[in-house]
Design a protein around this motif. Sequence first.
Motif, PDB file in Angstrom:
ATOM      1  N   GLY A  35       0.854  -1.160  -0.180  1.00 22.38           N
ATOM      2  CA  GLY A  35       0.150  -0.039  -0.019  1.00 22.38           C
ATOM      3  C   GLY A  35       0.692   1.175   0.007  1.00 22.38           C
ATOM      4  O   GLY A  35       2.047   1.208   0.189  1.00 22.38           O
ATOM      5  N   TRP A  36       0.353   2.457  -0.343  1.00 23.10           N
ATOM      6  CA  TRP A  36       0.924   3.710  -0.156  1.00 23.10           C
ATOM      7  C   TRP A  36       0.057   4.370   0.627  1.00 23.10           C
ATOM      8  O   TRP A  36      -1.284   4.394   0.624  1.00 23.10           O
ATOM      9  CB  TRP A  36       1.021   4.183  -1.338  1.00 23.10           C
ATOM     10  N   PHE A  37       0.823   5.323   1.417  1.00 19.94           N
ATOM     11  CA  PHE A  37      -0.188   6.102   2.532  1.00 19.94           C
ATOM     12  C   PHE A  37       0.540   7.687   2.488  1.00 19.94           C
ATOM     13  O   PHE A  37       1.568   7.768   2.134  1.00 19.94           O
ATOM     14  CB  PHE A  37      -0.103   5.480   3.982  1.00 19.94           C
ATOM     15  N   ALA A  46      -3.130   8.298   6.298  1.00 21.72           N
ATOM     16  CA  ALA A  46      -4.360   8.151   5.243  1.00 21.72           C
ATOM     17  C   ALA A  46      -4.036   7.224   4.118  1.00 21.72           C
ATOM     18  O   ALA A  46      -2.975   7.430   3.413  1.00 21.72           O
ATOM     19  CB  ALA A  46      -4.650   9.702   4.788  1.00 21.72           C
ATOM     20  N   PHE A  47      -4.903   6.524   3.867  1.00 17.60           N
ATOM     21  CA  PHE A  47      -4.890   5.531   2.702  1.00 17.60           C
ATOM     22  C   PHE A  47      -4.806   6.134   1.229  1.00 17.60           C
ATOM     23  O   PHE A  47      -5.611   7.236   0.910  1.00 17.60           O
ATOM     24  CB  PHE A  47      -5.877   4.582   2.846  1.00 17.60           C
ATOM     25  N   VAL A  48      -3.943   5.886   0.459  1.00 19.94           N
ATOM     26  CA  VAL A  48      -3.684   6.255  -1.026  1.00 19.94           C
ATOM     27  C   VAL A  48      -4.089   5.104  -1.853  1.00 19.94           C
ATOM     28  O   VAL A  48      -5.150   5.431  -2.762  1.00 19.94           O
ATOM     29  CB  VAL A  48      -2.273   7.081  -1.186  1.00 19.94           C
ATOM     30  N   ARG A  59      -6.923  -0.807  -4.985  1.00 16.27           N
ATOM     31  CA  ARG A  59      -7.960  -0.099  -4.485  1.00 16.27           C
ATOM     32  C   ARG A  59      -7.291   1.469  -4.197  1.00 16.27           C
ATOM     33  O   ARG A  59      -6.263   1.463  -4.107  1.00 16.27           O
ATOM     34  CB  ARG A  59      -8.110  -0.824  -2.989  1.00 16.27           C
ATOM     35  N   TYR A  60      -8.282   2.334  -4.357  1.00 20.32           N
ATOM     36  CA  TYR A  60      -7.737   3.807  -4.375  1.00 20.32           C
ATOM     37  C   TYR A  60      -8.493   4.512  -3.306  1.00 20.32           C
ATOM     38  O   TYR A  60      -9.813   4.336  -3.284  1.00 20.32           O
ATOM     39  CB  TYR A  60      -7.821   4.185  -5.828  1.00 20.32           C
ATOM     40  N   ALA A  61      -7.986   5.601  -2.787  1.00 23.56           N
ATOM     41  CA  ALA A  61      -8.724   6.559  -2.175  1.00 23.56           C
ATOM     42  C   ALA A  61      -9.436   7.370  -3.244  1.00 23.56           C
ATOM     43  O   ALA A  61      -9.112   7.484  -4.320  1.00 23.56           O
ATOM     44  CB  ALA A  61      -7.763   7.603  -1.365  1.00 23.56           C
ATOM     45  N   ASP A  62     -10.523   7.865  -2.837  1.00 26.44           N
ATOM     46  CA  ASP A  62     -11.384   8.628  -3.709  1.00 26.44           C
ATOM     47  C   ASP A  62     -10.859   9.812  -4.360  1.00 26.44           C
ATOM     48  O   ASP A  62     -11.021  10.486  -5.478  1.00 26.44           O
ATOM     49  CB  ASP A  62     -12.947   8.972  -2.889  1.00 26.44           C
ATOM     50  N   THR A 108      -7.404  -0.593   4.034  1.00 31.16           N
ATOM     51  CA  THR A 108      -7.086   0.877   4.004  1.00 31.16           C
ATOM     52  C   THR A 108      -6.517   1.451   5.204  1.00 31.16           C
ATOM     53  O   THR A 108      -6.334   2.589   5.435  1.00 31.16           O
ATOM     54  CB  THR A 108      -8.614   1.587   3.553  1.00 31.16           C
ATOM     55  N   LYS A 109      -6.242   0.667   6.107  1.00 28.67           N
ATOM     56  CA  LYS A 109      -5.990   0.701   7.602  1.00 28.67           C
ATOM     57  C   LYS A 109      -4.459   0.596   7.746  1.00 28.67           C
ATOM     58  O   LYS A 109      -3.720  -0.325   7.606  1.00 28.67           O
ATOM     59  CB  LYS A 109      -6.831  -0.027   8.813  1.00 28.67           C
TER      60      LYS A 109
END
Length: 126
Positions: A35-37, A46-48, A59-62, A108-109
């Motif tokens: 993941g990237w944050f 915050a999740f990216v 999966r992506y942040a909005d 996303t955590k």
Amino acid sequence: QVQLVESGGGFVHAGDSLRLSCPSSGRPFSTPPMGWFRPAPGKERAFVAAITRSARSTRYADSVKGRFTISRDNAKNTVYLQMNSLRPEDTDVYYCAADRQLTIPLSTKEYRYDDWGQGTKVTVTS
């Protein structure tokens, strides 16, 4: 433990692109979800974006959907974050992380990710 070292950050103008890289080492044959944050002051990171072991699912942040693309090359043990149409609000330090717990579906955590890099700084000016 997995060692992660991000690179590719820089100083760009709004609308430009950057490609972040995150090679990993330390656990041969390990291909965990990645993941990237980015930081969130006073809160967990915050999740990216995130990608499964096989790269079949992402999966992506909005806020980054349609602009950022996460990918990986398991032969090189590297995960990437292609950042297009950058905005000033994207300015931050970006961290890659490895989920050795193999969480399904992609998490996303922050607490689901075990190993973290030192971050790479992205600065976007208007």
